[in-house]
Design a protein around this motif. Structure first.
Motif: not given
Length: 269
Positions: A26-33, A43-63
């Motif tokens: 459903r989501h994957l979190n990480f730190n960053g801006r 690695p195949s060169g194919e691309s996927w567009t993914v939205g990001l959702e910000g959370r507190k303490e500088g955490k972000f989620f792939f959504r």
């Protein structure tokens, strides 16, 4: 000699994420801006567009869009991903198995053509004959089909399912690398096939990676029984039917019958 830039926005930042929780699809979190929307490139060169959702303490989620990336790469618990961020909008992603080897699906994706999203959303005409399922007065379930079919019980190890050896050889599955399972909702799942040539494997064919994602989406539990119908041998497509365990984990009683009256019947003998 040129000096390396000290501007953080121009650096490629790498990080890795192990998939250890059931909710990773459903989501994957990480730190960053990063920006509000980004591109994940495999690695195949194919691309996927993914939205990001910000959370507190500088955490972000792939959504939004992350689930498509998960499904297209057959991600499962135990895999881990390495991300390289270009500082702008793109992440290069490499996928590894728990052994540390790069996941085969990522390498195999190099051979695929066309856009993954287009393939996923493409609607195929389904002209398969429906199975005839009846329950007798004594609780026996009779499953009658014109297609080659077999049943499998979901055990304490739901990460794999064995295909009967003689059937696998007879219908040519023994030479295939994967099958496409079609669940009762019409959703399809790519599942890897692996020939088990270990001492105790006896050359059996196993369904492995991708299977557990299908089970979770269909709320499959230990003790349930699954019937697989090989509705299209050429494309290695199987319709799957679930029969739930009774109270106390008692397995349902099933009888599979082949409808030989149809001239196009596929026989595993």
């Amino acid at each position: 000699m040129a000096r390396k830039s000290t501007n953080p926005a121009l650096r490629v930042r790498s990080f890795f994420k192990p998939l250890v929780h059931d909710d990773f699809s459903r989501h994957l979190n990480f730190n960053g801006r990063p920006p509000c929307k980004c591109t994940l490139r495999s690695p195949s060169g194919e691309s996927w567009t993914v939205g990001l959702e910000g959370r507190k303490e500088g955490k972000f989620f792939f959504r939004k869009g992350w689930r498509h990336f998960v499904e297209d790469h057959l991600l499962e618990i135990g895999n881990f991903l390495v991300f390289e961020y270009d500082g702008h909008t793109k992440f290069d992603v490499k996928i590894y198995n728990p052994t540390g080897c790069e996941k085969e699906e990522s390498a195999a994706a190099k051979k695929t053509t066309g856009n993954q999203a287009r393939i996923r959303n493409r609607k195929k005409s389904m002209s398969y004959e429906p199975a005839d399922v009846k329950q007798t007065s004594d609780g026996l379930i009779v499953f009658r089909s014109k297609y080659t079919c077999f049943e499998g019980d979901v055990s304490k190890n739901p990460y794999r399912m064995t295909v009967p050896k003689e059937l696998a050889v007879a219908v040519g599955l023994i030479k295939k690398e994967r099958v496409r399972l079609i669940d009762p909702n019409g959703k399809s799942w790519k599942v890897k096939l692996r020939l088990d040539n270990t001492k105790y494997g006896s050359g059996h064919l196993r369904m492995t990676e991708g299977l557990i994602a299908c089970w979770r989406a269909n709320n499959v539990s230990t003790g349930d029984t699954v019937v697989f119908e090989l509705v299209n041998k050429k494309r290695s497509e199987m319709k799957i039917h679930f029969f739930r365990a009774e109270a106390g984990g008692k397995r349902p009683r099933l009888v599979l019958e082949l409808d030989a009256s149809d001239p196009d019947v596929e026989n595993s003998s």
